[in-house]
Enzyme design. Structure first.
Site, short mmCIF file in Angstrom:
data_model
loop_
_atom_site.label_atom_id
_atom_site.label_comp_id
_atom_site.label_asym_id
_atom_site.label_seq_id
_atom_site.Cartn_x
_atom_site.Cartn_y
_atom_site.Cartn_z
N ASP A 69 7.86 -1.24 -0.76
CA ASP A 69 8.29 0.16 -0.86
C ASP A 69 9.16 0.56 0.33
O ASP A 69 9.20 -0.14 1.36
CB ASP A 69 7.02 1.04 -0.91
CG ASP A 69 7.23 2.30 -1.74
OD1 ASP A 69 8.38 2.69 -1.95
OD2 ASP A 69 6.21 2.89 -2.16
N ASP A 95 9.61 6.87 -10.03
CA ASP A 95 8.19 7.22 -10.01
C ASP A 95 7.80 8.01 -11.25
O ASP A 95 6.63 8.31 -11.45
CB ASP A 95 7.89 8.07 -8.77
CG ASP A 95 7.71 7.20 -7.53
OD1 ASP A 95 7.61 5.97 -7.69
OD2 ASP A 95 7.66 7.75 -6.42
C1 DGJ Z 1 6.21 5.61 -3.60
C2 DGJ Z 1 6.26 4.70 -4.77
O1 DGJ Z 1 7.43 4.92 -5.49
C3 DGJ Z 1 4.99 4.89 -5.60
O2 DGJ Z 1 5.05 4.10 -6.75
C4 DGJ Z 1 3.80 4.56 -4.76
O3 DGJ Z 1 3.80 3.19 -4.45
C5 DGJ Z 1 3.80 5.39 -3.49
N1 DGJ Z 1 5.05 5.30 -2.79
C6 DGJ Z 1 2.71 4.96 -2.58
O4 DGJ Z 1 2.73 5.64 -1.41
#
Ligand code: DGJ
Length: 697
Positions: free
Chosen positions: A439, A498
């Site tokens: 991430d 997301d």
């Molecule tokens: C942002 C990501 O896009 C989510 O899928 C998740 O992993 C969160 N971070 C976790 O903090």
């Protein structure tokens, strides 16, 4: 020398006989042209001399600058201390060519700068170009910009690129080419949610199946720009390059800067034509490690609630429905209770996981699944042991604002880099981890740091891939803020957004897949009520939406009913049956967007079979919607088209389904299916149906 590169119906003609290499043609293949014909073409392409202009014809070189009479954005700029701001005048000294590539060497008159341009037309018809600039002077050269520019014909008068925000990535936007510059710049230190992504310029109204398009993408995960510029004389250029801040690229004597590759393509069959070239090429150079397993990601299932019993139940249910990889998302490392702290402390939290991750990993393995782990290696929380112990590893001044309560770890600091590599290596060695969800949750926002930081991230990813041959990596950046062809060869999956709301996801995936092949395109089956939009949707719509990509589940299965789990299990079986087709076939999309629906699918390389999704995004325009015209099948072959059930029945309106659906399918030639089509079912909005097409014999 004249250079004529040809591949897959595309070609490039370059006149490299003079001081400046001139692109004479980029587009359709021109068939066999011998040297005299090429020379005649290049000579004939010299334009007229208009009034109030240079007294010599303005021919657009690969590196147009003011010295050549180009008053648009120059392809190169920079200076030395003993010069004012300058645009170096680089002239051709040598050309090497092969059937598929050319290497051009240029020099300034004083010999202090040398530039090499690499050009390759891949066998899929993708045109790659980059420059390498070397300082051969005795003092520093301060490079301000070095970009790849290609001329496009006047008929290319409409631009399509992208913008977006968190959870709503890749919103298409169209604009007319006008005199002046349409320039999209990213200063996020990552491409960002509003990344221009793929800059397309084409004939007016070009769509998925029609129109001529010239497109460019910079294979780079840091700051960048791409643009279309039309000069009042009529020249139009498509450009892209890394965005450097003043002082960021100082070349000491003997040093070299290589631009990222500009990946460009031309199509005369709409956006699908671009995608098929790009996807085929990406599959050639960076085959994702396959098969792409069905993932269960814990994020929207449990967030930071890493309760062992709850996770155990989730593991069991994931295995029961057929998931192949269980991914433990954010929250597993020391002190990480919420997003405000602990990034950098990459040790398993002893309070929550007194026996480490071992028992969970074992349970996952015992149930036949692979284990994956979330990490965010480029970041550090101010509230972390790491930041307290090594404030000098944190990028930027200590009072610079945080973003999601986090700062950036300076990976160009050798000790910081070594620490992260060591921690990840230790985790990957201690536990049998098959996958990292990698991430990156903030913009960098540190002037002058982006280039080196981006290179360091690439180095880190490459080092881990070398050391752990089985490891899959997903590129996630607050959803889809880092999806580009710089990072793609280093990862196996991208997290498109997301947003798991299928209505939004349909749009995001549609446009992300213009560039990214489906096997990379992570898409998850989310909760009934989407967590981000708060909108509820039917299971069958969510299942169909997550199918065409690299499928996964991001839903607390402990709160699902046995019926829902049975539907999920059948969906996973279907995905596994279709996976090879989806991940190797050609993506095709009907131009139905204005009808408030998408009809798209994948046809296998031999044209033997295809699978299609019909997704309704809005109410139909009329009581009887326009027929479904299935693109991409072999015109002469006969196909049987059938509905494929996927989860609970879809919601329809009206009294009866079309005859071909009531009888369970129909057999017709591909040409008829594409030109005439089949009556559409009367689907309510936010529904989807799946169809298969099988060729006779
Ligand atoms: C942002 C990501 O896009 C989510 O899928 C998740 O992993 C969160 N971070 C976790 O903090």
């Amino acid at each position: 020398m004249l250079v004529y590169l040809r591949a897959a119906g595309a070609s490039l003609v370059l006149d490299a006989r003079g001081a400046y290499p001139v692109v004479v043609h980029w587009g359709r293949d021109l068939d066999d042209l011998n040297e005299p014909s090429l020379a005649a073409l290049a000579d004939a392409a010299v334009p007229a001399v208009p009034s109030s202009a240079l007294d010599v014809p303005l021919r657009l070189s690969l590196l147009p600058t003011v010295a050549q009479g180009w008053s648009g954005r120059p392809a190169i700029s920079g200076h030395r201390r003993d010069e004012g701001g300058s645009v170096p005048d680089l002239r051709l000294v040598q050309v090497q060519r092969s059937a598929t590539a050319a290497v051009l060497d240029l020099k300034t008159k004083d010999g202090r700068l040398r530039l090499t341009t690499d050009i390759e037309l891949t066998r899929q018809g993708v045109l790659r170009v980059r420059h390498r600039l070397r300082n051969e002077g005795a003092d520093d050269f301060q490079l301000a910009s070095l970009d790849v520019l290609l001329p496009v014909p006047t008929e290319a008068s409409e631009i399509l690129d992208f913008t977006g925000v968190w959870a709503y990535e890749r919103r298409p936007q169209r604009t007319r080419v006008r005199d002046g510059l349409w320039s999209r710049e990213s200063r996020h230190g990552r491409p960002g949610h509003n990344d221009a992504f793929l800059m397309m310029v084409g004939t007016p109204g070009f769509g998925f199946r029609s129109g001529r398009i010239w497109a460019a993408h910079l294979a780079w995960s840091g700051d960048k720009r791409s643009w279309v510029e039309r000069h009042p004389l009529g020249h139009t250029v498509l450009g892209c390059g890394e965005l450097l801040t003043p002082g960021e690229m100082r070349l000491a004597p003997g040093e070299q800067y290589a631009t990222p590759w500009a990946v460009t393509a031309w199509s005369d069959s709409g956006i699908d034509g671009l995608s098929s070239r790009l996807h085929a090429w990406i599959r050639d150079i960076a085959p994702a490690r396959r098969p792409a397993p069905v993932v269960l990601n814990t994020w929207e299932a449990v967030y930071f609630d890493h309760d062992a019993d709850r996770l155990d139940r989730l593991v069991d249910l994931a295995a029961e429905v057929g998931v192949e990889r269980f991914v433990l998302d954010d929250g597993w490392f020391t002190g990480r209770r919420d997003p405000r702290r602990a990034l950098g402390d990459w040790y398993v939290d002893q309070d929550r996981w007194p026996a480490g991750l071992g028992p969970l990993v074992d349970r996952v393995h015992q149930r036949g699944m692979d284990f994956g782990l979330w990490v965010e290696p480029e970041m550090v929380s101010p509230d972390s042991r790491l930041a307290r112990a090594h404030p000098e590893w944190v990028l930027g001044p200590s009072d610079s604002p945080t973003w999601r309560w986090q700062r950036v770890l300076d990976l160009t600091h050798p000790d910081a880099y070594a620490y992260v590599l060591q921690r990840l290596t230790a985790l990957l060695t201690e536990y049998p981890i098959g996958y990292l969800k990698w991430d990156h949750n903030r913009d960098l926002l540190h002037e002058g740091a982006t280039h080196r930081q981006t290179k360091a991230v690439y180095r880190l990813l490459a080092a881990l891939r070398d050391a752990f041959a089985h490891l899959h990596i997903e590129s996630c950046a607050s959803g889809g803020a880092r999806i580009d062809l710089g990072i793609l060869p280093l990862v196996d999956r991208v997290w498109a957004s997301d947003n798991n709301d299928p209505l939004e996801r349909q749009r995001i995936q549609r446009w992300t897949s213009v560039l990214v092949p489906l096997e990379y395109l992570g898409g998850h089956l989310g909760d009934t009520t989407a967590h981000i939009t708060g909108r509820a949707s039917d299971l069958s719509f969510r299942l169909a939406t997550a199918l065409l990509g690299n499928a996964g589940v991001e839903w607390d299965l402990t709160r699902t009913t046995p019926n829902e789990r049975a539907d999920i299990a059948r969906w996973i079986v279907r995905y596994k049956q279709l996976r090879h087709l989806l991940h190797t076939g050609t993506l095709v999309r009907a131009d139905d967007d204005r009808l408030g629906r998408y009809l798209y699918g994948v046809v296998d390389a031999h044209g033997d079979c295809g699978v299609y999704v019909l997704a309704t995004l809005a109410p139909p325009e009329s009581g009887l919607p326009a027929p479904l015209r299935f693109p991409g099948l072999e015109p002469q072959r006969r196909y049987t088209v059938r509905p494929l059930p996927l989860g609970p029945p879809v919601r329809t309106v009206g009294e009866a389904a079309p005859a071909w659906l009531r009888s369970g399918g129909v057999t017709l030639p591909g040409r008829v299916l594409a030109e005439v089509g089949l009556p559409a079912p009367l689907l309510a909005p936010a529904q989807a149906m799946l169809y298969s097409a099988e060729a006779d014999g």
